[in-house]
Design a protein around this motif. Sequence first.
Motif, PDB file in Angstrom:
ATOM      1  N   LEU A 106       0.760  -1.147   0.133  1.00 27.05           N
ATOM      2  CA  LEU A 106      -0.063  -0.006  -0.015  1.00 27.05           C
ATOM      3  C   LEU A 106       1.021   1.260  -0.010  1.00 27.05           C
ATOM      4  O   LEU A 106       0.606   2.019  -0.907  1.00 27.05           O
ATOM      5  N   MET A 107       1.724   1.430   0.831  1.00 24.75           N
ATOM      6  CA  MET A 107       2.662   2.518   1.221  1.00 24.75           C
ATOM      7  C   MET A 107       3.731   2.768  -0.054  1.00 24.75           C
ATOM      8  O   MET A 107       3.859   3.867  -0.425  1.00 24.75           O
ATOM      9  N   SER A 108       3.816   1.741  -0.880  1.00 25.54           N
ATOM     10  CA  SER A 108       4.712   1.908  -2.223  1.00 25.54           C
ATOM     11  C   SER A 108       3.995   2.085  -3.370  1.00 25.54           C
ATOM     12  O   SER A 108       4.767   2.355  -4.420  1.00 25.54           O
ATOM     13  N   GLY A 109       2.751   1.802  -3.219  1.00 23.62           N
ATOM     14  CA  GLY A 109       1.851   1.896  -4.309  1.00 23.62           C
ATOM     15  C   GLY A 109       1.370   3.460  -4.773  1.00 23.62           C
ATOM     16  O   GLY A 109       1.339   4.186  -3.825  1.00 23.62           O
ATOM     17  N   ALA A 110       0.479   3.234  -5.953  1.00 13.19           N
ATOM     18  CA  ALA A 110      -0.084   4.553  -6.238  1.00 13.19           C
ATOM     19  C   ALA A 110      -0.968   5.231  -5.242  1.00 13.19           C
ATOM     20  O   ALA A 110      -1.780   4.541  -4.593  1.00 13.19           O
ATOM     21  N   GLY A 111      -1.278   6.406  -5.040  1.00 12.29           N
ATOM     22  CA  GLY A 111      -2.101   7.112  -3.991  1.00 12.29           C
ATOM     23  C   GLY A 111      -1.465   7.416  -2.887  1.00 12.29           C
ATOM     24  O   GLY A 111      -2.411   8.029  -1.932  1.00 12.29           O
ATOM     25  N   PHE A 112      -0.397   6.668  -2.297  1.00 13.14           N
ATOM     26  CA  PHE A 112       0.308   6.964  -0.980  1.00 13.14           C
ATOM     27  C   PHE A 112       1.030   8.273  -1.283  1.00 13.14           C
ATOM     28  O   PHE A 112       1.872   8.417  -2.084  1.00 13.14           O
ATOM     29  N   PRO A 113       0.887   9.327  -0.440  1.00  8.85           N
ATOM     30  CA  PRO A 113       1.340  10.565  -0.519  1.00  8.85           C
ATOM     31  C   PRO A 113       2.866  10.805  -0.400  1.00  8.85           C
ATOM     32  O   PRO A 113       3.700  11.561  -0.818  1.00  8.85           O
ATOM     33  N   PHE A 114       3.220   9.927   0.472  1.00  2.00           N
ATOM     34  CA  PHE A 114       4.738  10.125   1.010  1.00  2.00           C
ATOM     35  C   PHE A 114       5.854   9.100   0.491  1.00  2.00           C
ATOM     36  O   PHE A 114       5.479   8.168   0.122  1.00  2.00           O
ATOM     37  N   PRO A 115       6.964   9.754   0.441  1.00  2.00           N
ATOM     38  CA  PRO A 115       8.242   8.823  -0.097  1.00  2.00           C
ATOM     39  C   PRO A 115       8.415   7.977   1.103  1.00  2.00           C
ATOM     40  O   PRO A 115       8.388   8.667   2.539  1.00  2.00           O
ATOM     41  N   LEU A 116       8.883   6.600   0.987  1.00  2.00           N
ATOM     42  CA  LEU A 116       9.008   5.937   2.169  1.00  2.00           C
ATOM     43  C   LEU A 116      10.376   6.135   3.067  1.00  2.00           C
ATOM     44  O   LEU A 116      10.419   6.331   4.015  1.00  2.00           O
ATOM     45  N   PRO A 117      11.564   6.685   2.223  1.00  2.00           N
ATOM     46  CA  PRO A 117      12.761   6.929   2.779  1.00  2.00           C
ATOM     47  C   PRO A 117      12.469   8.079   3.733  1.00  2.00           C
ATOM     48  O   PRO A 117      12.115   9.239   3.212  1.00  2.00           O
ATOM     49  N   GLY A 118      12.834   7.916   4.862  1.00  2.00           N
ATOM     50  CA  GLY A 118      12.669   9.255   5.897  1.00  2.00           C
ATOM     51  C   GLY A 118      11.397   9.285   6.346  1.00  2.00           C
ATOM     52  O   GLY A 118      11.275  10.137   7.466  1.00  2.00           O
ATOM     53  N   LEU A 119      10.490   8.311   6.171  1.00  2.00           N
ATOM     54  CA  LEU A 119       9.344   8.533   6.963  1.00  2.00           C
ATOM     55  C   LEU A 119       9.413   7.672   8.444  1.00  2.00           C
ATOM     56  O   LEU A 119      10.198   6.641   8.392  1.00  2.00           O
ATOM     57  N   VAL A 120       8.954   8.429   9.231  1.00  2.00           N
ATOM     58  CA  VAL A 120       9.192   7.863  10.739  1.00  2.00           C
ATOM     59  C   VAL A 120       7.889   7.574  11.418  1.00  2.00           C
ATOM     60  O   VAL A 120       6.853   8.197  11.390  1.00  2.00           O
ATOM     61  N   HIS A 121       8.237   6.284  12.145  1.00  2.00           N
ATOM     62  CA  HIS A 121       7.060   5.643  12.845  1.00  2.00           C
ATOM     63  C   HIS A 121       6.921   6.140  14.213  1.00  2.00           C
ATOM     64  O   HIS A 121       7.814   6.022  14.867  1.00  2.00           O
ATOM     65  N   ILE A 122       6.062   6.899  14.369  1.00  2.00           N
ATOM     66  CA  ILE A 122       6.032   7.569  15.762  1.00  2.00           C
ATOM     67  C   ILE A 122       5.129   7.170  16.755  1.00  2.00           C
ATOM     68  O   ILE A 122       5.090   7.424  17.872  1.00  2.00           O
TER      69      ILE A 122
END
Length: 253
Positions: free
Chosen positions: A63-79
């Motif tokens: 889902l997160m690497s597919g179309a429609g997810f707005p953010f790049p995965l590198p640098g995304l922080v699980h908070i």
Amino acid sequence: MLLRAALTSFRRGETLAAQPVSASLDVSLKHLTAYNEVCGFGLRDALPLTYPHVLGFPSQMKLMSGAGFPFPLPGLVHIANRITQSRPLMSCEPLEITVSARDLRPHPQGTQVDVVTSVSGVWEGVSTYLRRTGGSSGSGEELERPVGSAVWRVPADIGRRYGAASGDRNPIHLYPLSARLFGFKQAIAHGMWTKARCLAALEGRLPEAVTVDVRFKKPLFIPGRVEFSAAEGADGWEFAVWGKGPHLVGSAA
């Protein structure tokens, strides 16, 4: 999977249009045993509370690497991560997993979004991710260090071992060199390993229908030495992992 994640680096989206991802699967006892061993759980018929998160990880990445997810995965922080179950899932039952994304909203340091994993209508995990774009680095929250009840020595290979068991082989968790490429001085432990390790320490003391909510604070550099604390009150359990500062704070009720 890592290549697909890298290719998202060029995203600059501002809207959330990711379509849900679904999967059906059976639990592998070999995989479950490896997960339990690295996190500290005993082997039981009921799945550890955090294990469905691992089962849903391939769908989360899709889902997160597919179309429609707005953010790049590198640098995304699980908070933050919140898990709610109405009953334990059993290792012998077939599982239906659905992953979706919702609630794109501002954060003092950027923008955050929830990735929601639902399993068989009885378990839900909500992982909150932050895309940093600036702003204040402080949360404004002052935490008081709790009295530790146990000392954990976290080995240097825990990121590789948990990555093998979970499928989450993010380079920041594997080796000092790969972590430095992403701005960390050392490899850091997975937040979901830290949460799982806390719940393993509380195994047998939480109700079967429960919500466990945690916030991930400072990175836990590995190898490391941390203190685990847990206290039961009228509203449930409060627990934390501290080193020089807080790494995780959580509650279970």
